[in-house]
Design a protein around this motif. Structure first.
Motif, PDB file in Angstrom:
ATOM      1  N   SER A 141      29.544  33.357  21.559  1.00  0.00           N
ATOM      2  CA  SER A 141      30.336  33.196  22.921  1.00  0.00           C
ATOM      3  C   SER A 141      31.729  33.002  22.545  1.00  0.00           C
ATOM      4  O   SER A 141      32.067  31.989  22.281  1.00  0.00           O
ATOM      5  N   VAL A 142      32.327  33.843  23.146  1.00  0.00           N
ATOM      6  CA  VAL A 142      34.433  32.888  23.352  1.00  0.00           C
ATOM      7  C   VAL A 142      34.686  33.732  24.387  1.00  0.00           C
ATOM      8  O   VAL A 142      34.479  34.574  25.579  1.00  0.00           O
ATOM      9  N   LEU A 143      35.383  32.464  25.350  1.00  0.00           N
ATOM     10  CA  LEU A 143      36.033  32.236  26.469  1.00  0.00           C
ATOM     11  C   LEU A 143      37.879  32.283  26.119  1.00  0.00           C
ATOM     12  O   LEU A 143      37.955  31.842  25.433  1.00  0.00           O
ATOM     13  N   LEU A 144      38.515  33.133  26.303  1.00  0.00           N
ATOM     14  CA  LEU A 144      39.926  33.510  26.088  1.00  0.00           C
ATOM     15  C   LEU A 144      40.600  33.465  27.707  1.00  0.00           C
ATOM     16  O   LEU A 144      40.362  33.913  28.449  1.00  0.00           O
ATOM     17  N   ALA A 145      41.508  32.327  27.125  1.00  0.00           N
ATOM     18  CA  ALA A 145      42.524  32.254  28.715  1.00  0.00           C
ATOM     19  C   ALA A 145      43.001  33.236  29.045  1.00  0.00           C
ATOM     20  O   ALA A 145      44.075  34.221  28.104  1.00  0.00           O
ATOM     21  N   ASP A 146      43.477  33.198  29.741  1.00  0.00           N
ATOM     22  CA  ASP A 146      44.816  34.096  30.569  1.00  0.00           C
ATOM     23  C   ASP A 146      46.023  33.935  30.335  1.00  0.00           C
ATOM     24  O   ASP A 146      46.788  32.931  31.004  1.00  0.00           O
ATOM     25  N   THR A 147      46.454  34.479  29.543  1.00  0.00           N
ATOM     26  CA  THR A 147      47.982  33.848  29.347  1.00  0.00           C
ATOM     27  C   THR A 147      49.028  33.265  30.365  1.00  0.00           C
ATOM     28  O   THR A 147      50.049  32.828  30.758  1.00  0.00           O
ATOM     29  N   GLY A 148      48.624  34.389  32.117  1.00  0.00           N
ATOM     30  CA  GLY A 148      49.983  34.530  32.374  1.00  0.00           C
ATOM     31  C   GLY A 148      49.681  33.921  33.364  1.00  0.00           C
ATOM     32  O   GLY A 148      51.004  33.236  34.463  1.00  0.00           O
ATOM     33  N   ASP A 152      55.679  29.707  31.825  1.00  0.00           N
ATOM     34  CA  ASP A 152      57.229  29.949  30.192  1.00  0.00           C
ATOM     35  C   ASP A 152      56.480  29.157  29.933  1.00  0.00           C
ATOM     36  O   ASP A 152      57.246  29.438  28.183  1.00  0.00           O
ATOM     37  N   ASP A 153      55.668  28.186  29.709  1.00  0.00           N
ATOM     38  CA  ASP A 153      55.774  27.047  28.459  1.00  0.00           C
ATOM     39  C   ASP A 153      54.774  27.994  27.639  1.00  0.00           C
ATOM     40  O   ASP A 153      54.891  27.357  26.181  1.00  0.00           O
ATOM     41  N   CYS A 154      53.912  28.873  27.793  1.00  0.00           N
ATOM     42  CA  CYS A 154      52.834  29.196  26.976  1.00  0.00           C
ATOM     43  C   CYS A 154      53.741  30.121  25.726  1.00  0.00           C
ATOM     44  O   CYS A 154      52.809  30.254  24.696  1.00  0.00           O
ATOM     45  N   GLU A 155      54.585  30.630  25.594  1.00  0.00           N
ATOM     46  CA  GLU A 155      55.758  31.160  24.468  1.00  0.00           C
ATOM     47  C   GLU A 155      54.952  32.064  24.123  1.00  0.00           C
ATOM     48  O   GLU A 155      53.807  32.738  23.099  1.00  0.00           O
ATOM     49  N   PRO A 156      54.494  33.119  24.605  1.00  0.00           N
ATOM     50  CA  PRO A 156      53.264  34.579  24.620  1.00  0.00           C
ATOM     51  C   PRO A 156      53.857  35.035  23.194  1.00  0.00           C
ATOM     52  O   PRO A 156      55.019  35.171  23.266  1.00  0.00           O
ATOM     53  N   THR A 157      52.694  35.654  22.528  1.00  0.00           N
ATOM     54  CA  THR A 157      53.230  36.609  20.962  1.00  0.00           C
ATOM     55  C   THR A 157      51.603  37.413  21.183  1.00  0.00           C
ATOM     56  O   THR A 157      50.730  36.914  21.447  1.00  0.00           O
ATOM     57  N   HIS A 158      52.283  38.396  20.271  1.00  0.00           N
ATOM     58  CA  HIS A 158      51.216  39.319  19.600  1.00  0.00           C
ATOM     59  C   HIS A 158      50.564  38.497  18.832  1.00  0.00           C
ATOM     60  O   HIS A 158      50.832  38.060  17.841  1.00  0.00           O
ATOM     61  N   ILE A 174      38.807  36.906   9.419  1.00  0.00           N
ATOM     62  CA  ILE A 174      39.894  37.108  10.412  1.00  0.00           C
ATOM     63  C   ILE A 174      39.238  38.472  11.106  1.00  0.00           C
ATOM     64  O   ILE A 174      38.550  39.185  10.006  1.00  0.00           O
ATOM     65  N   VAL A 175      39.187  38.488  11.923  1.00  0.00           N
ATOM     66  CA  VAL A 175      37.986  39.287  13.324  1.00  0.00           C
ATOM     67  C   VAL A 175      39.881  40.093  13.473  1.00  0.00           C
ATOM     68  O   VAL A 175      39.861  39.412  14.958  1.00  0.00           O
ATOM     69  N   LYS A 176      39.765  41.207  14.050  1.00  0.00           N
ATOM     70  CA  LYS A 176      41.104  41.722  14.216  1.00  0.00           C
ATOM     71  C   LYS A 176      40.411  42.107  15.985  1.00  0.00           C
ATOM     72  O   LYS A 176      39.759  42.465  16.495  1.00  0.00           O
ATOM     73  N   ASP A 177      41.258  41.902  16.848  1.00  0.00           N
ATOM     74  CA  ASP A 177      41.002  42.244  18.164  1.00  0.00           C
ATOM     75  C   ASP A 177      42.714  41.918  18.720  1.00  0.00           C
ATOM     76  O   ASP A 177      42.751  40.671  19.297  1.00  0.00           O
ATOM     77  N   MET A 178      43.653  42.654  18.179  1.00  0.00           N
ATOM     78  CA  MET A 178      44.623  42.472  18.565  1.00  0.00           C
ATOM     79  C   MET A 178      44.879  42.551  20.516  1.00  0.00           C
ATOM     80  O   MET A 178      44.511  42.818  21.582  1.00  0.00           O
ATOM     81  N   GLN A 179      45.699  41.612  20.813  1.00  0.00           N
ATOM     82  CA  GLN A 179      46.219  41.055  21.989  1.00  0.00           C
ATOM     83  C   GLN A 179      47.243  39.903  22.367  1.00  0.00           C
ATOM     84  O   GLN A 179      48.090  39.814  20.960  1.00  0.00           O
ATOM     85  N   THR A 180      47.775  39.477  23.456  1.00  0.00           N
ATOM     86  CA  THR A 180      48.595  38.358  23.444  1.00  0.00           C
ATOM     87  C   THR A 180      48.484  37.251  24.040  1.00  0.00           C
ATOM     88  O   THR A 180      46.920  37.364  24.426  1.00  0.00           O
ATOM     89  N   ALA A 181      49.092  36.128  22.782  1.00  0.00           N
ATOM     90  CA  ALA A 181      48.257  34.295  23.221  1.00  0.00           C
ATOM     91  C   ALA A 181      49.504  33.618  23.000  1.00  0.00           C
ATOM     92  O   ALA A 181      50.713  33.883  22.985  1.00  0.00           O
ATOM     93  N   CYS A 182      49.096  32.301  23.887  1.00  0.00           N
ATOM     94  CA  CYS A 182      49.919  31.557  23.701  1.00  0.00           C
ATOM     95  C   CYS A 182      50.222  30.896  22.634  1.00  0.00           C
ATOM     96  O   CYS A 182      49.750  30.501  21.486  1.00  0.00           O
ATOM     97  N   SER A 183      51.472  30.216  21.993  1.00  0.00           N
ATOM     98  CA  SER A 183      52.015  30.283  20.032  1.00  0.00           C
ATOM     99  C   SER A 183      51.953  28.765  20.630  1.00  0.00           C
ATOM    100  O   SER A 183      52.336  27.940  19.565  1.00  0.00           O
ATOM    101  N   ALA A 184      51.978  28.576  22.073  1.00  0.00           N
ATOM    102  CA  ALA A 184      52.756  27.039  21.788  1.00  0.00           C
ATOM    103  C   ALA A 184      51.365  25.711  21.903  1.00  0.00           C
ATOM    104  O   ALA A 184      50.296  26.147  22.788  1.00  0.00           O
TER     105      ALA A 184
END
Length: 201
Positions: A141-148, A152-158, A174-184
């Motif tokens: 099970s995976v819980l993905l955080a709401d980057t929004g 601004d500190d999130c530094e969102p990236t694809h 590597i499992v592909k599941d394209m989305q936006t994530a925080c790089s910070a």
């Protein structure tokens, strides 16, 4: 370090993660309403059939043994998080074992370039060693955080998806599941549970 990436193709039932042995690449989108699937043509690692470390003498699974995919966890979200399942299928000809928590992080590409912080473990779940028979499944099970919500500190990236390392191995699946994530570092950090035997409903 060997990296295995797999393309995912949408299906109504279970399916595959994108895996690729070193020097091979291939990636796929995980469809939100179905499990994505793909099956590698690479032969399963012989080490998975003969090595120690599994349940009752069963060898631990390697990335060469597994295909997998993603599926929404419609009832598993929490405040500020979206639920997801990552499902793996034993594509080898022999039973193999998985134990505890994998190490999961966002991957920028099919080479396993890490983005942000590694996912945190859900401490409420108790990890166990499990054995999966050929053509049978296990999942996390995976819980993905709401980057929004990270500002601004999130530094969102694809990102292309997830980098997954099995316990006791430095090879990446590597499992592909394209989305936006925080790089910070420390921002938008996901959470994972341990491997569970079976296929999520």
């Amino acid at each position: 370090m060997r990296i295995k990436a797999m393309s995912l193709v949408s299906s109504g039932l279970l399916a595959g993660v994108a895996l690729a042995a070193c020097g091979k690449t291939g990636v796929v989108n995980a469809e939100p309403a179905a499990i994505s699937s793909s099956r590698p043509h690479a032969a399963a690692s012989m080490a998975s059939n003969s090595g120690p470390g599994g349940n009752g003498g069963t060898a631990l699974c390697t990335v060469d043994d597994l295909s997998g995919g993603t599926k929404p966890d419609d009832g598993g979200g929490a405040a500020g998080h979206e639920g997801r399942f990552v499902i793996v299928t034993n594509m080898s000809g022999s039973a193999c074992a998985l134990k505890g928590f994998p190490t999961v992080a966002f991957s920028a590409d099919s080479e396993g370039t890490l983005v942000g912080s590694a996912f945190e473990r859900m401490q409420s779940d108790t990890p166990e060693k499990i054995v999966i028979q050929p053509d049978k499944d296990a999942y996390i099970s995976v819980l993905l955080a709401d980057t929004g919500a990270e500002g601004d500190d999130c530094e969102p990236t694809h990102v292309e998806g997830y980098s997954i390392q099995l316990s006791g191995s430095d090879h990446k699946l590597i499992v592909k599941d394209m989305q936006t994530a925080c790089s910070a570092e420390g921002k938008g950090v996901g959470q994972i549970g341990p491997f569970i035997q079976g296929t999520p409903e």
